[in-house]
Design a protein around this motif. Structure first.
Motif, PDB file in Angstrom:
ATOM      1  N   THR A  13       0.825  -1.217   0.000  1.00 44.03           N
ATOM      2  CA  THR A  13       0.000   0.000   0.000  1.00 44.03           C
ATOM      3  C   THR A  13       0.857   1.263   0.000  1.00 44.03           C
ATOM      4  N   THR A  14       2.005   1.220   0.683  1.00 43.20           N
ATOM      5  CA  THR A  14       2.823   2.435   0.756  1.00 43.20           C
ATOM      6  C   THR A  14       3.312   2.818  -0.638  1.00 43.20           C
ATOM      7  N   GLY A  15       3.914   1.848  -1.352  1.00 42.78           N
ATOM      8  CA  GLY A  15       4.444   2.135  -2.689  1.00 42.78           C
ATOM      9  C   GLY A  15       3.341   2.526  -3.656  1.00 42.78           C
ATOM     10  N   ILE A  32       8.594  -0.633  -8.930  1.00 37.81           N
ATOM     11  CA  ILE A  32       9.172  -1.966  -9.156  1.00 37.81           C
ATOM     12  C   ILE A  32       8.789  -2.851  -7.973  1.00 37.81           C
ATOM     13  N   GLU A  33       8.192  -3.994  -8.234  1.00 40.25           N
ATOM     14  CA  GLU A  33       7.760  -4.910  -7.166  1.00 40.25           C
ATOM     15  C   GLU A  33       8.206  -6.324  -7.522  1.00 40.25           C
ATOM     16  N   ARG A  34       8.760  -7.021  -6.531  1.00 40.59           N
ATOM     17  CA  ARG A  34       9.323  -8.343  -6.859  1.00 40.59           C
ATOM     18  C   ARG A  34       8.258  -9.440  -6.983  1.00 40.59           C
ATOM     19  N   GLY A  35       7.067  -9.213  -6.402  1.00 41.58           N
ATOM     20  CA  GLY A  35       5.984 -10.186  -6.570  1.00 41.58           C
ATOM     21  C   GLY A  35       4.838  -9.519  -7.323  1.00 41.58           C
ATOM     22  N   ALA A  39       2.329  -8.127  -2.155  1.00 37.90           N
ATOM     23  CA  ALA A  39       3.005  -9.401  -1.886  1.00 37.90           C
ATOM     24  C   ALA A  39       3.616  -9.467  -0.484  1.00 37.90           C
ATOM     25  N   GLY A  40       3.733  -8.335   0.197  1.00 37.77           N
ATOM     26  CA  GLY A  40       4.374  -8.326   1.513  1.00 37.77           C
ATOM     27  C   GLY A  40       3.351  -8.246   2.638  1.00 37.77           C
ATOM     28  N   ALA A  41       3.632  -7.378   3.637  1.00 40.81           N
ATOM     29  CA  ALA A  41       2.746  -7.253   4.805  1.00 40.81           C
ATOM     30  C   ALA A  41       1.336  -6.858   4.387  1.00 40.81           C
ATOM     31  N   THR A  42       1.239  -6.073   3.311  1.00 37.76           N
ATOM     32  CA  THR A  42      -0.073  -5.591   2.883  1.00 37.76           C
ATOM     33  C   THR A  42      -1.025  -6.752   2.610  1.00 37.76           C
ATOM     34  N   GLY A  43      -0.541  -7.747   1.858  1.00 41.31           N
ATOM     35  CA  GLY A  43      -1.410  -8.876   1.506  1.00 41.31           C
ATOM     36  C   GLY A  43      -1.524  -9.900   2.614  1.00 41.31           C
ATOM     37  N   CYS A  45      -2.033  -8.958   5.908  1.00 42.05           N
ATOM     38  CA  CYS A  45      -2.475  -8.262   7.124  1.00 42.05           C
ATOM     39  C   CYS A  45      -3.885  -8.724   7.504  1.00 42.05           C
ATOM     40  N   HIS A  46      -4.428  -8.065   8.526  1.00 38.86           N
ATOM     41  CA  HIS A  46      -5.708  -8.482   9.107  1.00 38.86           C
ATOM     42  C   HIS A  46      -6.913  -7.917   8.348  1.00 38.86           C
ATOM     43  N   GLY A  47      -6.648  -6.947   7.472  1.00 42.94           N
ATOM     44  CA  GLY A  47      -7.752  -6.353   6.722  1.00 42.94           C
ATOM     45  C   GLY A  47      -8.642  -5.473   7.587  1.00 42.94           C
ATOM     46  N   LEU A  48      -8.049  -4.863   8.609  1.00 46.54           N
ATOM     47  CA  LEU A  48      -8.827  -3.988   9.498  1.00 46.54           C
ATOM     48  C   LEU A  48      -8.497  -2.531   9.189  1.00 46.54           C
ATOM     49  N   LEU A  49      -9.518  -1.779   8.803  1.00 49.26           N
ATOM     50  CA  LEU A  49      -9.335  -0.329   8.676  1.00 49.26           C
ATOM     51  C   LEU A  49      -9.596   0.225  10.075  1.00 49.26           C
ATOM     52  N   GLU A 168      12.520  -8.135  -9.221  1.00 51.36           N
ATOM     53  CA  GLU A 168      13.199  -7.865  -7.946  1.00 51.36           C
ATOM     54  C   GLU A 168      14.360  -6.901  -8.154  1.00 51.36           C
ATOM     55  N   VAL A 169      14.395  -5.849  -7.351  1.00 53.62           N
ATOM     56  CA  VAL A 169      15.539  -4.929  -7.415  1.00 53.62           C
ATOM     57  C   VAL A 169      16.741  -5.648  -6.812  1.00 53.62           C
ATOM     58  N   ILE A 170      17.758  -5.860  -7.618  1.00 53.07           N
ATOM     59  CA  ILE A 170      18.938  -6.595  -7.130  1.00 53.07           C
ATOM     60  C   ILE A 170      20.138  -5.673  -6.945  1.00 53.07           C
ATOM     61  N   LYS A 341       0.786   2.007   9.239  1.00 48.41           N
ATOM     62  CA  LYS A 341      -0.234   0.958   9.142  1.00 48.41           C
ATOM     63  C   LYS A 341      -0.793   1.009   7.738  1.00 48.41           C
ATOM     64  N   LEU A 342      -1.412  -0.072   7.345  1.00 51.86           N
ATOM     65  CA  LEU A 342      -2.145  -0.039   6.076  1.00 51.86           C
ATOM     66  C   LEU A 342      -3.195   1.088   6.140  1.00 51.86           C
ATOM     67  N   SER A 343      -3.827   1.229   7.311  1.00 52.15           N
ATOM     68  CA  SER A 343      -4.878   2.238   7.477  1.00 52.15           C
ATOM     69  C   SER A 343      -4.371   3.657   7.221  1.00 52.15           C
ATOM     70  N   THR A 344      -3.044   3.867   7.389  1.00 51.06           N
ATOM     71  CA  THR A 344      -2.530   5.235   7.243  1.00 51.06           C
ATOM     72  C   THR A 344      -1.668   5.385   5.977  1.00 51.06           C
TER      73      THR A 344
END
Ligand code: FAD
Length: 499
Positions: A13-15, A32-35, A39-43, A45-49, A168-170, A341-344
């Protein structure tokens, strides 16, 4: 070689939020995203706003940011948010002093509350433990992180933003001490692409220090793993929290037809080397059972975990670290944005892009809080009633995904990855966890000439192995029976090898 102004590394979400904000302010950029997105914490997470109530006693600044962003996201991301409302329930033995502080802090921060008697709370959520002493209603919501990322990406793309997913950024290219570009490797073909830019933003969350190190910089991080379980039923239509200081297994969030229960907080060293431990499942199931007693006897379909990037190094008690965010200027053309947080995410993106605008000496104000996300109407998925309308040629019975949905994604993004179809349609996210629909979707991809038969076997194996990682910790009762059936289909009928 690609040339742009701003390179964003990380498609959480941040990017994605930064990409949208840059797009609305007219700054060329490439993400640029490797997945896939999220693919990271965003996907994971708990899905709570958040309404902010969870942090109101321990971290009032984070709580203030949450309530203000909660109101904004309900407006601009209407199709990603389900305004469920939330209850903080007090069980026998839970501190009354904490409850009094909680109400006072909510008032100070501006989070509206409504104190409900047990019977009023049980009217709202009939599966609640009848022993609760009271419940406090707050404006928590459920939010779909995958859709949120993709909609931000759509806004960016419409304004000319570029994306490389599964890259992936290498390496970060340095010239005269400044970071001036990146090298990215495509996952499928290993092809290397070079992108050059004037500013590079490291929005890689838990991978923030690894990526900063490519540019010779450092980000002080403490990594906290959290695990969650998915129940096969929607046991509550509201978010349920335990009214006590943040602890393990004290939140359950409704999500479409299921519920997400968690979480835990365990310090880890490497975000690429994490798994759900069985003791975490036991803790979550026991704790959630106190709030919703039916939880323990409900079928679980999978477990998953993610890593929170917390801005601090070497702190033992991960729950004591602020959920606020930091922007670090490494003074070499590289910035890192960490925590939050995802919420922010929208606020984080706004602050990041404000800094970039000063670097480019441009004065265009942020409008992301006013303009609704683009593309909300084209999305498949939520609400379920939309999917019920067209039932022809079903590929995934659990989530009602049709052949047209799969073909639609293929035509739009031309992917070779089954996960990309999953994230855009919910294919394989139901009780069979891809057992019946994965090979059908791969058949469609083959018919469309996008993958060869050899590719499809390799993709199928990788996908099933990934799904199994999440199914394994939830293997008992009906889910175990279903998995045995899926195993006999793949190993017995389709003659796949388990090696
Ligand atoms: C278990 C858990 C539950 C949570 N629940 C909630 C919640 O309910 N509500 C809430 O508001 N917040 C929640 N959070 C916090 C929230 O998920 C995160 O704060 C937020 O998602 C972070 O987003 P991000 O984009 O900064 O990081 P991420 O989503 O982790 O994105 C970073 C991206 O960078 C990519 N990347 C890494 N290295 C590279 C590389 N070399 N090249 C290219 N790409 C790379 C990764 O693949 C990843 O997609 C939770 C977190 C966890 C772990």
């Amino acid at each position: 070689m690609i040339n742009t102004d701003v390179i964003i590394i990380g498609g959480g979400t941040t990017g994605c939020g930064i990409a949208r904000d840059l797009a609305l302010r007219g700054i060329p950029h490439y993400l640029i995203e490797r997945g896939d997105f999220a693919a990271g914490a965003t996907g994971s997470c708990h899905g709570l706003l958040h309404s902010g109530a969870r942090y109101v006693v321990t971290d009032p600044q984070a709580a203030k940011e949450c309530i203000s962003e909660n109101l904004i996201l309900r407006r601009i991301a209407e199709k990603c948010v389900e305004p469920t409302g939330g209850l903080f329930v007090r069980l026998p033995g839970d501190s009354k002093r904490f409850r009094d502080r909680f109400l006072k802090c909510c008032e100070d921060v501006g989070i509206p509350t409504d104190v409900l008697s047990p019977s009023r709370a049980i009217d709202l959520v009939p599966e609640l433990n009848p022993m609760i002493e009271e419940a406090i209603k707050v404006p928590d919501c459920a939010i779909d992180p995958f859709r949120l990322c993709m909609l931000n990406a759509i806004s960016s793309r419409q304004a000319g933003g570029g994306f490389l997913i599964h890259h992936e950024v290498i390496d970060i290219i340095k010239e005269k001490g400044r970071c001036v570009g990146i090298k990215a490797k495509e996952k499928f073909t290993s092809q290397i692409k070079v992108v050059r830019g004037k500013i590079i933003i490291n929005a890689t969350g838990a991978w923030g220090d690894k990526v900063a190190a490519l540019g010779g910089s450092h980000v002080p991080l403490t990594l906290s793993k959290g695990s969650l379980i998915i129940s096969n039923h929607r046991l509550t239509n509201m978010v349920i929290n335990r009214l006590r200081p943040p602890s393990d297994g004290d939140i359950i969030v409704p999500n479409e037809a299921v519920c997400l229960a968690g979480t835990t907080s365990i310090s880890v060293k490497d975000p690429d080397n994490i798994k759900v431990e069985s003791h975490e499942i036991d803790t979550i199931a026991t704790e959630v059972d106190h709030m919703i007693p039916k939880f323990g006897s409900t079928r679980m379909i999978r477990a998953y975990c993610g890593v929170r990037p917390l801005f601090a190094s070497g702190v033992e008690d991960t729950r004591a670290i602020s959920r606020g965010f930091r922007i670090i200027d490494h003074n070499n053309g590289l910035f890192s944005i960490i925590g939050g947080k995802l919420s922010t995410y929208r606020l984080m993106a706004e602050k990041m892009v404000d800094i970039i605008m000063t670097r480019f000496d441009k004065k265009v104000p942020c409008t992301t809080a006013q303009i609704p996300l683009d593309g909300q109407d084209e999305l498949t998925g939520y609400p379920l009633s939309k999917r019920l309308k067209d039932m022809d040629d079903i590929i995934c019975e659990c989530e009602l995904v049709t052949r047209a949905d799969v073909e639609g994604v293929m035509n739009r993004i031309g992917t070779k990855y089954i996960e990309d179809i999953q994230h855009r349609t919910r294919l394989g996210m139901g009780p069979c966890q891809g057992g019946f629909c994965t090979y059908r979707a791969l058949g469609v991809m083959q018919e469309m000439g996008r993958i060869s038969p050899e590719d499809s076997i390799r993709i199928l194996k990788t996908f099933l192995e990934g799904r199994f990682k999440g199914i394994r910790p939830a293997l008992w009762g009906d889910q175990l029976r279903e998995e045995q059936l899926v195993e006999s289909i793949y190993l017995g009928i389709l003659s796949m090898s388990s090696k």
